[in-house]
Design a protein around this motif. Sequence first.
Motif, short mmCIF file in Angstrom:
data_model
loop_
_atom_site.label_atom_id
_atom_site.label_comp_id
_atom_site.label_asym_id
_atom_site.label_seq_id
_atom_site.Cartn_x
_atom_site.Cartn_y
_atom_site.Cartn_z
N ILE A 89 0.85 -1.20 0.00
CA ILE A 89 0.00 0.00 0.00
C ILE A 89 0.87 1.24 0.00
N GLY A 90 1.95 1.20 0.78
CA GLY A 90 2.87 2.34 0.82
C GLY A 90 3.51 2.60 -0.52
N LYS A 91 3.88 1.55 -1.21
CA LYS A 91 4.49 1.70 -2.54
C LYS A 91 3.51 2.35 -3.51
N ALA A 92 2.24 1.97 -3.43
CA ALA A 92 1.22 2.55 -4.30
C ALA A 92 1.02 4.03 -3.99
N CYS A 93 1.08 4.38 -2.70
CA CYS A 93 0.93 5.78 -2.30
C CYS A 93 2.10 6.62 -2.81
N LYS A 94 3.30 6.09 -2.66
CA LYS A 94 4.49 6.81 -3.10
C LYS A 94 4.46 7.08 -4.59
N ALA A 95 3.92 6.13 -5.35
CA ALA A 95 3.88 6.27 -6.81
C ALA A 95 3.00 7.43 -7.26
N ILE A 96 1.99 7.77 -6.43
CA ILE A 96 1.08 8.86 -6.83
C ILE A 96 1.16 10.06 -5.88
N GLY A 97 2.18 10.09 -5.02
CA GLY A 97 2.44 11.27 -4.21
C GLY A 97 1.51 11.49 -3.03
N GLY A 108 6.93 5.01 6.39
CA GLY A 108 6.41 5.93 5.40
C GLY A 108 6.98 7.32 5.62
N ASP A 109 6.35 8.33 5.03
CA ASP A 109 6.86 9.69 5.17
C ASP A 109 6.10 10.49 6.22
#
Length: 208
Positions: A89-97, A108-109
Amino acid sequence: MIPLFVDCSGRRIVIFGGGEVAARKAACFSGKADVLVVSRSFVPAFDGMGVKRQELELGTVTGRQLAPLLSGAFLVIAALSDPAINNRIGKACKAIGILFNNADGKPGDVILPAVTGGENYTIAISTRGASPAISRFIREHIEEDFPALDEMIGLQARLREALKEREPDQARRTAILWDVLEDHAVWEALLDDPGRAWDEVRGRYLHA
């Protein structure tokens, strides 16, 4: 990381997971943001909580199913017991900011700190994930050692305004404010009767 206080009113917060950890995180945002919690099941702590719930099996969730859930989100929180799913889920979030907080897995950030506060203040404590127990330890000690902190802040604000009208010397105003802060009798009075505490401060420090 930079600590910030953010107004989440009207912002979309998506939380993945229906367990106790997810419930604690949802409670932080309930009533302060538009919260959606996604899970195949939900613990009783969610009952009566002002959040939306959507049932979904996250162990087999596809990217196509995740996309509409993430769309428009200000912050996403992964609070599942499986770090691999959280990381995905984190990877998907990072991909779209999208800002991301991970309860278990790759950081995460965003870090959600331990928080204590009242009407007049908010204190957030974080060890950057190294020791949540320490964050809780500090929070509980603040609450235990300063039970009248909220009332003292209100009294200090009132005293500052009164001093501006009565005392032209800035250094003297600062000294009086500190004297009140270090006055144990004032702290004790605030616990019993904030109105009486103000009368004592006014009589002793403002000579009124």
